[in-house]
Write a protein that holds these residues in place. Structure first.
Motif, PDB file in Angstrom:
ATOM      1  N   UNK A   1      -2.255  -3.196  -6.420  1.00 41.69           N
ATOM      2  CA  UNK A   1      -2.501  -3.884  -7.690  1.00 41.69           C
ATOM      3  C   UNK A   1      -3.907  -3.612  -8.206  1.00 41.69           C
ATOM      4  N   UNK A   2      -4.893  -3.600  -7.316  1.00 40.04           N
ATOM      5  CA  UNK A   2      -6.285  -3.386  -7.749  1.00 40.04           C
ATOM      6  C   UNK A   2      -6.622  -1.908  -7.916  1.00 40.04           C
ATOM      7  N   UNK A   3      -5.874  -1.041  -7.244  1.00 37.35           N
ATOM      8  CA  UNK A   3      -6.203   0.381  -7.268  1.00 37.35           C
ATOM      9  C   UNK A   3      -7.404   0.727  -6.432  1.00 37.35           C
ATOM     10  N   UNK A   4      -7.784  -0.152  -5.492  1.00 40.34           N
ATOM     11  CA  UNK A   4      -8.974   0.042  -4.658  1.00 40.34           C
ATOM     12  C   UNK A   4      -8.555  -0.036  -3.189  1.00 40.34           C
ATOM     13  N   UNK A   5      -9.081   0.873  -2.377  1.00 41.19           N
ATOM     14  CA  UNK A   5      -8.779   0.866  -0.945  1.00 41.19           C
ATOM     15  C   UNK A   5      -9.218  -0.447  -0.315  1.00 41.19           C
ATOM     16  N   UNK A   6      -8.362  -0.993   0.540  1.00 41.11           N
ATOM     17  CA  UNK A   6      -8.642  -2.258   1.214  1.00 41.11           C
ATOM     18  C   UNK A   6      -8.649  -2.037   2.716  1.00 41.11           C
TER      19      UNK A   6
ATOM     20  N   UNK B   1       2.274  -6.431   4.154  1.00 34.47           N
ATOM     21  CA  UNK B   1       2.801  -6.303   2.796  1.00 34.47           C
ATOM     22  C   UNK B   1       1.784  -6.820   1.781  1.00 34.47           C
ATOM     23  N   UNK B   2       1.193  -7.973   2.066  1.00 29.87           N
ATOM     24  CA  UNK B   2       0.217  -8.552   1.148  1.00 29.87           C
ATOM     25  C   UNK B   2      -1.034  -7.678   1.051  1.00 29.87           C
ATOM     26  N   UNK B   3      -1.491  -7.157   2.180  1.00 28.98           N
ATOM     27  CA  UNK B   3      -2.656  -6.273   2.170  1.00 28.98           C
ATOM     28  C   UNK B   3      -2.398  -5.039   1.306  1.00 28.98           C
TER      29      UNK B   3
ATOM     30  N   UNK C   1     -10.290  -1.381  12.642  1.00 33.72           N
ATOM     31  CA  UNK C   1     -10.052  -1.611  11.218  1.00 33.72           C
ATOM     32  C   UNK C   1      -8.708  -1.022  10.818  1.00 33.72           C
ATOM     33  N   UNK C   2      -7.933  -1.781  10.028  1.00 32.94           N
ATOM     34  CA  UNK C   2      -6.720  -1.264   9.394  1.00 32.94           C
ATOM     35  C   UNK C   2      -7.041  -0.935   7.941  1.00 32.94           C
ATOM     36  N   UNK C   3      -6.560   0.205   7.454  1.00 29.24           N
ATOM     37  CA  UNK C   3      -6.879   0.656   6.100  1.00 29.24           C
ATOM     38  C   UNK C   3      -5.605   0.740   5.257  1.00 29.24           C
ATOM     39  N   UNK C   4      -5.698   0.232   4.023  1.00 31.41           N
ATOM     40  CA  UNK C   4      -4.573   0.237   3.080  1.00 31.41           C
ATOM     41  C   UNK C   4      -5.026   0.973   1.819  1.00 31.41           C
ATOM     42  N   UNK C   5      -4.443   2.145   1.590  1.00 33.16           N
ATOM     43  CA  UNK C   5      -4.823   2.959   0.432  1.00 33.16           C
ATOM     44  C   UNK C   5      -3.893   2.670  -0.739  1.00 33.16           C
ATOM     45  N   UNK C   6      -4.439   2.559  -1.940  1.00 35.27           N
ATOM     46  CA  UNK C   6      -3.596   2.218  -3.095  1.00 35.27           C
ATOM     47  C   UNK C   6      -2.594   3.311  -3.414  1.00 35.27           C
TER      48      UNK C   6
END
Length: 484
Positions: A413-418, A405-407, A456-461
């Motif tokens: 919030x940033x609008x950038x892929x993490x 959830x935090x990721x 790697x786990x990817x979180x897209x905005x």
């Protein structure tokens, strides 16, 4: 070649044994021990060296395959101070970076030197008690008999390298954390050395990141698993983590999601700007500059909340409830429990919950704290972009990344892929890559194609007007409560 990567962490000393494909084969760790008295935090430097040797031996037993050659490479904390006399004996206890005795001396430095000039020289926006320079001035004032006895002024990593090899060297990426170093000239700052009561001859020779220093002295090599050992300087832990997670490139922001929110990025066309209050340091290659910013209000805010609520520290227990939080009705949280945070550096700022109501539950507060830290991350990204250092991707490591959830919230919030590499020892892996490059196993730190890579786990905005509305409300509240 075997690589033993040593992480001289603040909480623990860790050793990870790697093969020549940067695969972790064994891990051993032991806690750092401190003596705390009031604002003073000290440690025994030679005990740290003994711990390193014991952990290398333990990792060797855990992964008993043998090689004729092995490299010991170091990373970890930078600022902790160790003094040594001409006979090779430690002068007094080591002084941890956490030691706060030198607040007065930090203020004296701020008054004695032009702040813009000092920033341009040291790469640090301001002097603080963390820096070894302030402790040296404290010693000069309170124990004037000490510094005349000193032959070597070391930080902890320098000291371990010296004990292992007999060479007094200081690795370049850590020099900017002394407040004694001219980052632009790549040499010590004579005026500050004089102000602190030390001479250039007391400072270790500066060598590049990832440099091979030499063999382990015979009396210590006898305590290690059988092999021919060399010692490598490695680099600062945050910068090694960038290399270990594949983010050592312009535009790729490395986010340490631990107790603090620490940001590192290789600068793209760096020119110092005194209005851009991010610290800058020598990087892993000649002429590289790495930007580094550290907000004390990171995971510590969540830990504080869980402590006062009497809640379990395991994020997994509350994770399902976070998914059901009414985001629009959750309180806003200003994560300024420790006061100053980049990019604002506002000494008046304090932590706050806004719009808190009786109906709010623990999950609402946990969500708000997570969102507040994500807002702080966005503020730093906006500041980087405003000064020509835009981040096109985020890579995060640390305990906070255990929460999906935090990721996702940080990406939204940033609008950038993490991305989150599932690599628990990212700094050690980066240090191992430096050693493999120095040993010729790979051509350079960029030649990593055949090395093992962590999953790697990817979180897209996800675009949502509510996300921007809540950030705007956060920004407005911060300005109205505390001003510029």
């Amino acid at each position: 070649m075997i690589v033993y990567a040593v992480d001289l962490g603040t909480t623990n000393v860790k050793v990870v044994r790697y093969d020549d494909a940067a695969r972790a084969r064994a891990t051993a760790s032991s806690p750092m021990h401190y003596h705390r008295e009031g604002d003073r935090v000290t440690f025994d430097p030679d005990t740290v060296v003994d711990t390193v040797l014991d952990l290398i031996r333990a990792a060797g037993r855990e992964a008993p395959e043998t090689e004729s050659s092995a490299s010991i490479v170091l990373t970890g904390q930078a600022e902790s101070l160790v003094l040594v006399d001409a006979q090779g004996q430690v002068v007094g206890p080591g002084i941890s970076w956490m030691d706060e005795r030198s607040g007065v001396q930090a203020r004296e430095m701020a008054a004695a030197f032009d702040p813009d000039e000092a920033f341009a020289i040291t790469g640090e926006p301001e002097p603080v008690p963390t820096w070894p320079a302030t402790k040296l001035r404290w010693l000069a004032q309170h124990h004037p008999e000490v510094l005349p006895r000193v032959r070597h002024v070391f930080m902890i990593k320098d000291f371990v390298i010296w004990r292992l090899t007999g060479r007094a060297v200081g690795e370049e990426t850590t020099r900017g954390f002394t407040y004694l170093y001219d980052v632009s000239r790549r040499d010590y700052w004579p005026d500050m050395l004089d102000f602190c009561g030390v001479t250039p001859g007391m400072m270790p020779e500066v060598v590049p990141a990832g440099a091979t220093v030499g063999p382990v002295v015979p009396r210590l090599s006898e305590r290690l698993p059988p092999a021919s050992y060399t010692v490598n300087t490695g680099a600062l832990d945050h910068f090694c983590a960038m290399l270990g997670t594949g983010t050592y490139a312009p535009g790729q922001l490395s986010v340490s999601a631990g107790t603090v929110l620490a940001l590192s990025m290789l600068a793209d066309g760096w020119t110092h700007d005194p209005t851009f209050r991010v610290s800058f340091h020598a990087g892993l290659r000649p002429d590289d500059t790495v930007l580094f910013s550290c907000a004390d209000s990171g995971g510590v805010c969540l830990g504080w909340l869980q402590e006062i609520l009497g809640a379990d520290g395991d994020l997994g227990a509350v994770e399902p409830q976070l998914r059901d939080v009414d985001r629009g009705a959750a309180p806003l949280f200003l994560p300024y429990l420790t006061g100053l945070n980049p990019p604002d550096f506002n000494p008046r700022a304090r932590g706050a919950f806004l719009d808190l109501q009786l109906r709010h539950r623990r999950s609402d507060l946990v969500y708000s704290v997570m969102e507040g830290v994500a807002h702080l991350l966005r503020r730093n990204l906006v500041d980087l972009g405003a000064h020509g250092q835009s981040a096109t991707s985020l890579t995060s490591a640390g305990g906070g990344t255990a929460s999906d959830v935090w990721n996702q919230l940080k990406a939204d919030v940033t609008g950038v892929e993490l991305t989150v590499p599932r690599e628990p020892q990212d700094a050690c892996r980066g240090a191992a890559i430096l050693a493999l490059a120095a040993g010729g196993t790979i051509g350079s730190i960029d030649d990593t194609a055949h090395l093992s890579r962590p999953p790697v786990a990817t979180y897209r905005p996800r675009a949502d007007p509510l996300t921007d509305q809540r950030y705007a409300a956060f920004d407005t509240a911060l300005q109205r409560l505390y001003g510029p």
